[in-house]
Design a protein around this motif. Structure first.
Motif, short mmCIF file in Angstrom:
data_model
loop_
_atom_site.label_atom_id
_atom_site.label_comp_id
_atom_site.label_asym_id
_atom_site.label_seq_id
_atom_site.Cartn_x
_atom_site.Cartn_y
_atom_site.Cartn_z
N LYS A 260 0.82 -1.21 0.00
CA LYS A 260 0.00 0.00 0.00
C LYS A 260 0.86 1.26 0.00
O LYS A 260 0.53 2.24 -0.68
N ALA A 261 1.97 1.23 0.77
CA ALA A 261 2.84 2.40 0.83
C ALA A 261 3.48 2.68 -0.53
O ALA A 261 3.58 3.84 -0.96
N VAL A 262 3.93 1.62 -1.21
CA VAL A 262 4.52 1.78 -2.54
C VAL A 262 3.46 2.29 -3.53
O VAL A 262 3.72 3.18 -4.34
N GLN A 263 2.29 1.72 -3.46
CA GLN A 263 1.21 2.14 -4.36
C GLN A 263 0.88 3.62 -4.16
O GLN A 263 0.65 4.36 -5.11
N ALA A 276 10.28 -4.76 -10.62
CA ALA A 276 9.07 -4.19 -11.22
C ALA A 276 8.27 -3.40 -10.20
O ALA A 276 7.14 -2.98 -10.49
N GLY A 277 8.83 -3.20 -9.01
CA GLY A 277 8.18 -2.38 -8.00
C GLY A 277 6.92 -3.03 -7.43
O GLY A 277 6.97 -4.12 -6.86
N LEU A 278 5.79 -2.37 -7.62
CA LEU A 278 4.53 -2.83 -7.06
C LEU A 278 4.20 -4.25 -7.48
O LEU A 278 3.80 -5.08 -6.66
N ALA A 279 4.36 -4.56 -8.76
CA ALA A 279 4.02 -5.90 -9.26
C ALA A 279 4.89 -6.96 -8.59
O ALA A 279 4.41 -8.06 -8.27
N TRP A 280 6.17 -6.65 -8.37
CA TRP A 280 7.06 -7.62 -7.72
C TRP A 280 6.62 -7.88 -6.29
O TRP A 280 6.60 -9.02 -5.83
N LEU A 281 6.26 -6.83 -5.57
CA LEU A 281 5.81 -6.98 -4.19
C LEU A 281 4.52 -7.79 -4.12
O LEU A 281 4.35 -8.63 -3.23
N GLN A 282 3.62 -7.53 -5.03
CA GLN A 282 2.35 -8.26 -5.03
C GLN A 282 2.58 -9.74 -5.27
O GLN A 282 1.93 -10.59 -4.64
N ARG A 283 3.49 -10.08 -6.17
CA ARG A 283 3.79 -11.50 -6.41
C ARG A 283 4.42 -12.15 -5.19
O ARG A 283 4.15 -13.31 -4.88
N SER A 284 5.28 -11.42 -4.50
CA SER A 284 5.98 -12.00 -3.35
C SER A 284 5.03 -12.35 -2.21
O SER A 284 5.33 -13.22 -1.39
#
Length: 300
Positions: A260-263, A276-284
């Protein structure tokens, strides 16, 4: 990752133990007022090293908001280290079959993670425009490169040997990460404990390479179903399961708060560290901490 504090002699000289009788006598001499004169360094600073802590902020810009970003990052680093400390203490207890004693450090770890989550609130003001005022000055610097966060992930069972590669040129840091990766995670110790308590855990689970991420096993899930089937007051394994669940929940909340903070601060832009930033965090976030503890709930 045990470390010896070389400052201990100096610390002992500045922070002298005091008995209740000595404290009472001091209060009587002071007429109930705090002591204002010391022969040496102020004892609080000698113990906490507050003057050192407050000298560690070195912003790269003149933007006033950068101080929040920097200090919150440092606070999170301290919480990472504190949580690792508690998890290692819990492991020592589990390996000695002291389940009851393992509950206290696990509960403290969950509370520290709760504090870690609260730290995100200090960055809720940050919009992309705010972050952009100093982001370029960070270069390739990224939270992805936190060695202590990697220790925390490894201790919780989220293991990926490739993630220690950025530290190859920091020999001591790299060696410590290798050591953590080569040792059992908290979940590995819990599964081994279940086996010692008579649950049918397959040999391939107990003897696997702990440097690799644990794969959920039906037998471990069945063990937890059985553990939770006993709701008696002396079932310390059930209490252990709940303490572990709280740690996993709080850690999951931290990962979600990170997303959420990155978004909020940069949207879907690429990360500073090359991801990939947000996408990488979401996958993790798809990687589950203590997996059978959660899957067992479906079968209960």
């Amino acid at each position: 990752m045990e470390q010896t504090d070389l400052r201990a002699p100096a610390l002992a000289a500045a922070v002298r133990p005091a008995t209740p009788q000595q404290r009472a006598a001091r209060a009587a001499r002071n007429g109930g007022e705090p002591t204002l004169e010391f022969a040496e360094r102020v004892p609080y600073d000698a113990y906490v090293h507050a003057s050192t802590l407050h000298g560690l902020q070195q912003p790269l810009s003149d933007d006033p908001g950068e101080m929040s970003f920097l200090m919150v990052s440092q606070i999170m680093e301290l919480y990472f280290g504190l949580t690792c400390h508690e998890l290692r203490e819990a492991q020592r207890c589990l390996r000695a079959d002291r389940v009851w004693e393992a509950l206290a450090p696990l509960r403290r770890a969950a509370m520290h993670l709760e504090g870690l989550n609260a730290a995100w609130k200090g960055l809720r003001w940050m919009t992309p425009a705010d972050f952009n005022r100093f982001r370029n000055l960070l270069g390739e610097g990224s939270g992805f490169q936190s060695a202590m966060y990697r220790h925390l992930e490894f201790l919780l069972g989220l293991r990926d040997v490739t993630l220690i590669r950025p530290f190859r040129r920091q020999a001591e840091v790299h060696a410590e990460l290798r050591d953590t990766l080569a040792a059992p995670s908290v979940w590995d110790d819990v599964v081994a404990l279940l086996a010692r308590r008579g649950f049918d855990v397959p040999g391939e689970v107990l003897e696997r390479d702990v440097a690799e991420e644990h794969r959920p096993d039906p037998a471990v899930e069945a063990a937890w179903v059985a553990v939770y089937g006993d709701d008696g007051p002396d079932n310390h394994l059930r209490l252990l399961g709940e303490a572990l669940a709280e740690v996993a929940e709080q850690f999951g909340d931290w990962r979600w708060n990170h997303v959420k903070a990155v978004q909020r601060a940069m949207g879907a832009k690429v990360g500073s560290g090359g991801s990939a930033g947000l996408a990488w965090l979401q996958r993790s976030m798809a990687r589950v901490v203590f997996p059978e503890l959660w899957s067992a709930r479906t079968a209960m």
